[in-house]
Motif scaffolding. Structure first.
Motif, PDB file in Angstrom:
ATOM      1  N   MET A  63     -10.965  -6.900 -11.201  1.00 30.68           N
ATOM      2  CA  MET A  63     -11.027  -6.948 -12.655  1.00 30.68           C
ATOM      3  C   MET A  63     -11.235  -5.535 -13.182  1.00 30.68           C
ATOM      4  O   MET A  63     -11.505  -4.611 -12.408  1.00 30.68           O
ATOM      5  N   THR A  64     -11.121  -5.350 -14.484  1.00 29.35           N
ATOM      6  CA  THR A  64     -11.440  -4.054 -15.078  1.00 29.35           C
ATOM      7  C   THR A  64     -12.954  -3.927 -15.197  1.00 29.35           C
ATOM      8  O   THR A  64     -13.699  -4.921 -15.104  1.00 29.35           O
ATOM      9  N   PRO A  78     -17.973 -13.418 -10.638  1.00 30.31           N
ATOM     10  CA  PRO A  78     -17.382 -14.227  -9.560  1.00 30.31           C
ATOM     11  C   PRO A  78     -17.666 -13.617  -8.192  1.00 30.31           C
ATOM     12  O   PRO A  78     -17.994 -12.435  -8.083  1.00 30.31           O
ATOM     13  N   PRO A  79     -17.550 -14.408  -7.130  1.00 32.63           N
ATOM     14  CA  PRO A  79     -17.710 -13.858  -5.771  1.00 32.63           C
ATOM     15  C   PRO A  79     -16.666 -12.793  -5.494  1.00 32.63           C
ATOM     16  O   PRO A  79     -15.558 -12.839  -6.017  1.00 32.63           O
ATOM     17  N   ARG A  80     -17.024 -11.816  -4.665  1.00 35.52           N
ATOM     18  CA  ARG A  80     -16.121 -10.757  -4.207  1.00 35.52           C
ATOM     19  C   ARG A  80     -15.496 -10.002  -5.374  1.00 35.52           C
ATOM     20  O   ARG A  80     -14.329  -9.626  -5.337  1.00 35.52           O
ATOM     21  N   ALA A  81     -16.275  -9.765  -6.415  1.00 29.61           N
ATOM     22  CA  ALA A  81     -15.783  -9.029  -7.576  1.00 29.61           C
ATOM     23  C   ALA A  81     -15.652  -7.546  -7.242  1.00 29.61           C
ATOM     24  O   ALA A  81     -16.527  -6.965  -6.586  1.00 29.61           O
ATOM     25  N   LEU A  82     -14.576  -6.928  -7.716  1.00 32.24           N
ATOM     26  CA  LEU A  82     -14.338  -5.513  -7.424  1.00 32.24           C
ATOM     27  C   LEU A  82     -13.583  -4.869  -8.578  1.00 32.24           C
ATOM     28  O   LEU A  82     -12.702  -5.486  -9.181  1.00 32.24           O
ATOM     29  N   VAL A  83     -13.936  -3.629  -8.874  1.00 34.31           N
ATOM     30  CA  VAL A  83     -13.268  -2.826  -9.893  1.00 34.31           C
ATOM     31  C   VAL A  83     -12.714  -1.564  -9.232  1.00 34.31           C
ATOM     32  O   VAL A  83     -13.397  -0.934  -8.418  1.00 34.31           O
ATOM     33  N   ILE A  84     -11.496  -1.211  -9.577  1.00 37.65           N
ATOM     34  CA  ILE A  84     -10.866   0.022  -9.110  1.00 37.65           C
ATOM     35  C   ILE A  84     -10.932   1.024 -10.256  1.00 37.65           C
ATOM     36  O   ILE A  84     -10.465   0.734 -11.356  1.00 37.65           O
ATOM     37  N   THR A  85     -11.523   2.187 -10.012  1.00 39.19           N
ATOM     38  CA  THR A  85     -11.605   3.199 -11.068  1.00 39.19           C
ATOM     39  C   THR A  85     -10.975   4.510 -10.625  1.00 39.19           C
ATOM     40  O   THR A  85     -10.975   4.855  -9.436  1.00 39.19           O
ATOM     41  N   PHE A  86     -10.442   5.237 -11.613  1.00 40.28           N
ATOM     42  CA  PHE A  86      -9.913   6.578 -11.416  1.00 40.28           C
ATOM     43  C   PHE A  86     -10.601   7.499 -12.416  1.00 40.28           C
ATOM     44  O   PHE A  86     -10.723   7.153 -13.592  1.00 40.28           O
ATOM     45  N   ASP A  87     -11.024   8.660 -11.966  1.00 33.07           N
ATOM     46  CA  ASP A  87     -11.681   9.623 -12.842  1.00 33.07           C
ATOM     47  C   ASP A  87     -10.775  10.806 -13.157  1.00 33.07           C
ATOM     48  O   ASP A  87      -9.962  11.224 -12.324  1.00 33.07           O
ATOM     49  N   ASP A  88     -10.946  11.338 -14.345  1.00 37.26           N
ATOM     50  CA  ASP A  88     -10.441  12.638 -14.806  1.00 37.26           C
ATOM     51  C   ASP A  88      -9.130  12.565 -15.569  1.00 37.26           C
ATOM     52  O   ASP A  88      -8.964  13.235 -16.583  1.00 37.26           O
TER      53      ASP A  88
END
Length: 330
Positions: A63-64, A78-88
Motif C-alpha cells: 500500500m502507499t 492488514p497482515p504482511r503490510a508493506l510500503v515501498i518508498t523512494f527518497d529525493d
C-alpha cells in the motif's frame, strides 16, 4: 537451497502474520539504475529491482504510506503490510522503477525534494559525479583532511566518496556549495550531469498513474542545522511546490537523512503536525504497528545480493515490533 529460501521466507511471512499483531514494513530506495553502477554495485539495477518487486508482490499486501497511516490510526492494519518508498526524486524512479512497479502491480510513495526538479542536482551527487568524472590517477584531498587518495579503480573512487560525504553532510547549504566547488576544482571537472533528478512532468506522471507523492523539503538540508523558521520554511515550501505540480494535497513527509535525534528532533515532529501532515518516515530501522508514532515511522531495506538472504533479513526485521531510536518532547 538458494531457490528455496524465498519460498520458505514467503511461508514464514504468512505464518508470522497469523501469529502476531499486524505490523508495517517500509522499504526505502533511492535509485534504480538501468545497469549495475560500477562505483556502487550494491545499488539495485533494473533487473534486480524487478526481481525483488516480484517477490514483494507475491509476499506482501503493498500500500502507499498514506494508506498505511490511515490503517495504523484506525487499528486495522492488514497482515504482511508493506510500503515501498523512494527518497529525493531521481529521474530513474520515473524512467526505470515506475514501469517495473506497474508490471508487478505495485504502488509506491515517492518523497521528492522539490528544489532539484527540472535540472537540479543534490550535493551528494555532485560529490559522486566529481569523483566519477575525475581523470586523475589520484586526487589531493589534504584540504578535506583525507590526504592524497588513489582513483585507479571504481572501488577506490567509492572509498573516497564514502570518506567525503560525512565531512560535508552536516554543513549548511551555503557551506556545502563551497566545498563542492573546491572538490570540483581539485578533481579538474567543471560540467556535471543535469539530468539526474526528475522533471516536474515526471512527478505529475507518477501521481497520474496512482503513485503517492510525499514532501522531502526543498533543498534536503539536515533540519537540525537550521533555525526553526528556516526548517519550517523548507518543509512547508517543499510541500507547496509539489502540490502546485500535481494539483493535489501532499500530506506525507520523509525527514532528510532521517536519523532521529541527530537529523531531526521533536520540534520538527511538532512542525509537521502544525502544518497539517498526517504522517512521516525516518531512516531508523524497524517495523511499526498500531499505537506507534505516525510521524516517526521506521524504514528498512535489507541490502543483499541474494534474494533468499534479502528475504530472510526482511523477515527478521519483522520481529522488531518498533524501532528503539525515537525522539520525544521534554
Amino acid at each position: 537451497m538458494e531457490s528455496l529460501l524465498p519460498v520458505i521466507a514467503r511461508s514464514c511471512f504468512a505464518l508470522f502474520g497469523h501469529l502476531v499483531s499486524p505490523r508495517l514494513s517500509v522499504l526505502i530506495f533511492h535509485r534504480v539504475h538501468a545497469q549495475t553502477d560500477s562505483i556502487f554495485p550494491h545499488e539495485p539495477d533494473a533487473a534486480r529491482f524487478e526481481f525483488l518487486m516480484r517477490f514483494v508482490a507475491r509476499s506482501f499486501q503493498v500500500m502507499t504510506l498514506g494508506e498505511a497511516v490511515t490503517c495504523l490510526a484506525r487499528g486495522d492494519l492488514p497482515p504482511r503490510a508493506l510500503v515501498i518508498t523512494f527518497d529525493d526524486g531521481y529521474a530513474d524512479n520515473a524512467e526505470i522503477a515506475l514501469p517495473i512497479l506497474q508490471r508487478t502491480g505495485l504502488r509506491a510513495s515517492f518523497f521528492v525534494s522539490s528544489g532539484f526538479l527540472d535540472g537540479g542536482r543534490m550535493w551528494n551527487d555532485s560529490v559522486i559525479e566529481s569523483l566519477r568524472a575525475c581523470r586523475l590517477a589520484e586526487v589531493d584531498l589534504e584540504s578535506f583532511g583525507l590526504g592524497r587518495r588513489a582513483l585507479a579503480s571504481p572501488a577506490e573512487r567509492r572509498q573516497v566518496i564514502e570518506a567525503l560525504l560525512p565531512r560535508i553532510k552536516y554543513l549548511t547549504l551555503a557551506e556545502r556549495e563551497q566545498e563542492i566547488a573546491r572538490l570540483k576544482n581539485l578533481c579538474g571537472v567543471s560540467d556535471l550531469p543535469a539530468n539526474l533528478m526528475m522533471s516536474s512532468a515526471q512527478v505529475q506522471e507518477l501521481h497520474r498513474v496512482g503513485m503517492e507523492i510525499g514532501a522531502h523539503t526543498v533543498n534536503h538540508p539536515i533540519l537540525t542545522t537550521l533555525a526553526p523558521s528556516e526548517a519550517e520554511s523548507e518543509i512547508a515550501e517543499g510541500r507547496r511546490q509539489l502540490e502546485s505540480i500535481i494539483s493535489a494535497p501532499v500530506d506525507m513527509f520523509a525527514f532528510p537523512n532521517g536519523k532521529p535525534g541527530r537529523d531531526y528532533d521533536h520540534s520538527h515532529v511538532l512542525m509537521l503536525k502544525r502544518l497539517g501532515f498526517r504522517g512521516a518516515v525516518s531512516t531508523a530501522p524497524g517495523v511499526s504497528r498500531s499505537g506507534n508514532d505516525l510521524f516517526q515511522l521506521p524504514r528498512f531495506t535489507p541490502w543483499d545480493d541474494s534474494l533468499g538472504t534479502w528475504a530472510m533479513r526482511l523477515l527478521l526485521n519483522q520481529r522488531n515490533i518498533r524501532f528503539e531510536t525515537t525522539v520525544t518532547g521534554e
